[in-house]
Motif scaffolding. Structure first.
Motif, PDB file in Angstrom:
ATOM      1  N   ASN A  43     -41.535  33.101  66.471  1.00 36.06           N
ATOM      2  CA  ASN A  43     -41.454  33.514  65.067  1.00 36.06           C
ATOM      3  C   ASN A  43     -40.274  32.788  64.436  1.00 36.06           C
ATOM      4  O   ASN A  43     -39.133  33.039  64.810  1.00 36.06           O
ATOM      5  CB  ASN A  43     -41.202  35.030  65.031  1.00 36.06           C
ATOM      6  N   GLY A 105     -54.441  30.178  59.473  1.00 31.81           N
ATOM      7  CA  GLY A 105     -53.544  29.664  60.505  1.00 31.81           C
ATOM      8  C   GLY A 105     -54.245  28.799  61.534  1.00 31.81           C
ATOM      9  O   GLY A 105     -55.462  28.542  61.463  1.00 31.81           O
ATOM     10  N   SER A 237     -51.267  24.250  61.023  1.00 35.74           N
ATOM     11  CA  SER A 237     -50.927  25.453  60.265  1.00 35.74           C
ATOM     12  C   SER A 237     -49.541  25.317  59.668  1.00 35.74           C
ATOM     13  O   SER A 237     -48.763  24.442  60.063  1.00 35.74           O
ATOM     14  CB  SER A 237     -51.026  26.694  61.145  1.00 35.74           C
ATOM     15  N   SER A 239     -47.492  27.885  59.715  1.00 38.09           N
ATOM     16  CA  SER A 239     -46.727  28.981  60.325  1.00 38.09           C
ATOM     17  C   SER A 239     -45.329  28.541  60.713  1.00 38.09           C
ATOM     18  O   SER A 239     -44.372  29.302  60.594  1.00 38.09           O
ATOM     19  CB  SER A 239     -47.448  29.490  61.575  1.00 38.09           C
ATOM     20  N   LYS A 240     -45.217  27.324  61.228  1.00 37.68           N
ATOM     21  CA  LYS A 240     -43.929  26.852  61.744  1.00 37.68           C
ATOM     22  C   LYS A 240     -43.269  25.913  60.738  1.00 37.68           C
ATOM     23  O   LYS A 240     -42.077  26.055  60.455  1.00 37.68           O
ATOM     24  CB  LYS A 240     -44.125  26.130  63.085  1.00 37.68           C
ATOM     25  N   SER A 243     -42.497  28.025  57.828  1.00 32.43           N
ATOM     26  CA  SER A 243     -42.087  29.389  58.236  1.00 32.43           C
ATOM     27  C   SER A 243     -42.945  30.459  57.569  1.00 32.43           C
ATOM     28  O   SER A 243     -42.429  31.427  57.005  1.00 32.43           O
ATOM     29  CB  SER A 243     -40.608  29.639  57.902  1.00 32.43           C
ATOM     30  N   PRO A 245     -45.706  32.280  59.201  1.00 34.45           N
ATOM     31  CA  PRO A 245     -46.679  32.747  60.197  1.00 34.45           C
ATOM     32  C   PRO A 245     -47.452  33.992  59.775  1.00 34.45           C
ATOM     33  O   PRO A 245     -48.612  34.161  60.126  1.00 34.45           O
ATOM     34  CB  PRO A 245     -45.823  33.016  61.443  1.00 34.45           C
ATOM     35  N   GLU A 247     -48.461  34.732  56.844  1.00 35.30           N
ATOM     36  CA  GLU A 247     -49.355  34.515  55.706  1.00 35.30           C
ATOM     37  C   GLU A 247     -50.698  33.945  56.119  1.00 35.30           C
ATOM     38  O   GLU A 247     -51.633  33.914  55.322  1.00 35.30           O
ATOM     39  CB  GLU A 247     -48.687  33.615  54.648  1.00 35.30           C
ATOM     40  N   ARG A 248     -50.808  33.506  57.374  1.00 33.88           N
ATOM     41  CA  ARG A 248     -52.061  33.044  57.964  1.00 33.88           C
ATOM     42  C   ARG A 248     -52.713  31.937  57.149  1.00 33.88           C
ATOM     43  O   ARG A 248     -53.700  32.157  56.448  1.00 33.88           O
ATOM     44  CB  ARG A 248     -53.054  34.222  58.156  1.00 33.88           C
TER      45      ARG A 248
END
Ligand code: PLP
Length: 388
Positions: A43, A105, A237, A239-240, A243, A245, A247-248
């Motif tokens: 995360n 994601g 995605s 997500s990383k 930042s 993750p 919110e998909r």
């Protein structure tokens, strides 16, 4: 009542990473957050960039029906067009909106790709150690997950081992670079060698390249895989890199150069439809269109990486120097990584033992944590090393 036993088994067994994270949360509540060194979950500790907030604020001025309404199943055409143009600028490609399908994601992007490609009984090669959900996603299609160990010195793809694992049933190879859990980045030559083996196989084999960490590198170049091997699908995605993750939001790309493009595009849409993965979150579709060229904040992870590698190396630990992502692959101080983890737990250290990544004798230390945690954890790592 008869239910789907496979789904029951996946739900009942849980992911090791999430179990450790849940243990960490409970332990923090018990003894205080500053006393637990939780390195389990990927995360991001870096906040989403300011541009994300500005984009959300801009979107909030849209009429509610437009803002919150359904989008086309594959995502808003204007968003897909923006993303395609961004890829074209970076990789000198010629993609269009039609080649992209926006997803919740990388997890949904992978699931859609796998349901696009695999039939029951197919074999899918993954390079171990690997993101454990690959196995779940592959098996859900009825295909078999075939683990092939990466080269245990360099953690590049062991191309010869892949070649030996290919059978008449091999449908695809899944790769992930920058890699979770090792932090390795596959070199251009390594990918070219893999491409040669796949090209020489006596049937078509697809390469699925999972790239949520593409932007998180410490100087390494991440080759663009479709330029090396045409029969590739890319999953991505935010997500990383941004930042986001929770919110998909991500996408699947079927490059226009893929020889099976015209069949794969409707199959991707069909997989999305059958899985219920249609019209990914509308607000965040708009956000990624606005922010797809915003650079990731690598500095924070680079600082953590330096503190962790310097600290652990002083204490005598060995590890693979990560070129990307935000994980350190540390050699367990005893052959059984689970036993090592149990000892680490006694000092409130929570890495993830390597077994769930398909590999024995290591632990993954996620350094996407607040900087102070790394320094504060060093006495615990020292006490752990003293046990051996
Ligand atoms: N692939 C890899 C290698 C990952 O590490 C992760 C998440 O940690 C995912 C896919 C899933 O990413 P997402 O949160 O975008 O679904």
């Amino acid at each position: 009542m008869d239910i789907n036993e496979q789904s029951y088994a996946y739900g009942a067994s849980k992911s090791t990473i999430r179990e450790i994270a849940a243990y960490g949360a409970a332990r923090k509540a018990e003894i205080g957050a500053d006393k637990v060194f939780d390195f389990s979950l990927g995360n991001p500790s870096v906040p989403a960039p300011e541009e994300v907030r500005l984009s959300i604020e801009k979107a909030l001025t849209l009429p509610a029906v437009q803002l919150h309404g359904y989008t086309p199943a594959a995502g808003l055409p204007i968003v897909r067009d923006t993303l395609a143009k961004s890829l074209n600028r970076r990789y000198g490609t010629n993609y269009s909106a039609n080649d992209l399908y926006i997803t919740c994601g990388a997890a949904a992007a992978l699931t859609i790709s796998f349901h696009t490609l695999y039939n029951p009984g197919d074999e899918v090669i993954v390079i171990a150690p690997y993101f454990p959900e690959y196995k779940v996603f592959i098996e859900a299609t009825g295909a078999h997950c075939v683990e092939v160990l990466a080269d245990q010195k360099t953690f590049q793809i062991d191309v010869e081992a892949v070649e030996n694992a290919i059978t008449s049933k091999t449908k695809a190879v899944v790769i992930n670079s920058p890699n979770n859990p090792v932090g390795s980045v596959y070199s251009e030559q390594n990918l070219k060698d893999l491409a040669e083996v796949l090209t020489n196989a006596d049937h078509n084999i697809c390469l699925v390249t999972d790239e949520p960490y593409r932007e998180i590198v410490y100087g390494a170049k991440v080759p663009w895989v479709p330029s090396i091997y045409p029969n590739t699908m890319v999953t991505y995605s935010y997500s990383k890199s941004l930042s986001l993750p929770g919110e998909r939001i991500g996408w699947v790309l079927v490059p226009d150069t893929n020889p099976f493009h015209d069949k794969l595009i409707p199959a991707v849409a069909g997989a999305g439809r059958s899985l219920g993965f249609v019209c990914a979150p509308a607000l965040f579709q708009r956000v990624i269109a606005d922010c797809c060229d915003v650079p990731s904040n690598i500095e924070a992870y680079a600082k953590n990486r330096k503190a962790l590698t310097e600290g652990l190396s002083k204490l005598g630990y060995s590890f693979i120097e990560p070129q990307g992502a935000f994980y350190l692959w540390v050699k367990s101080l005893e052959p059984d990584a689970n036993a090592f983890f149990e000892k680490a737990k006694q000092f409130e250290l929570l890495p993830v033992p390597s077994d769930s990544f398909g590999c024995k004798g290591w632990v993954r230390v996620g350094y996407c944590v607040n900087y102070e945690i790394i320094g504060n954890s060093m006495p615990a790592w020292e006490k752990l090393a003293e046990q051996y």
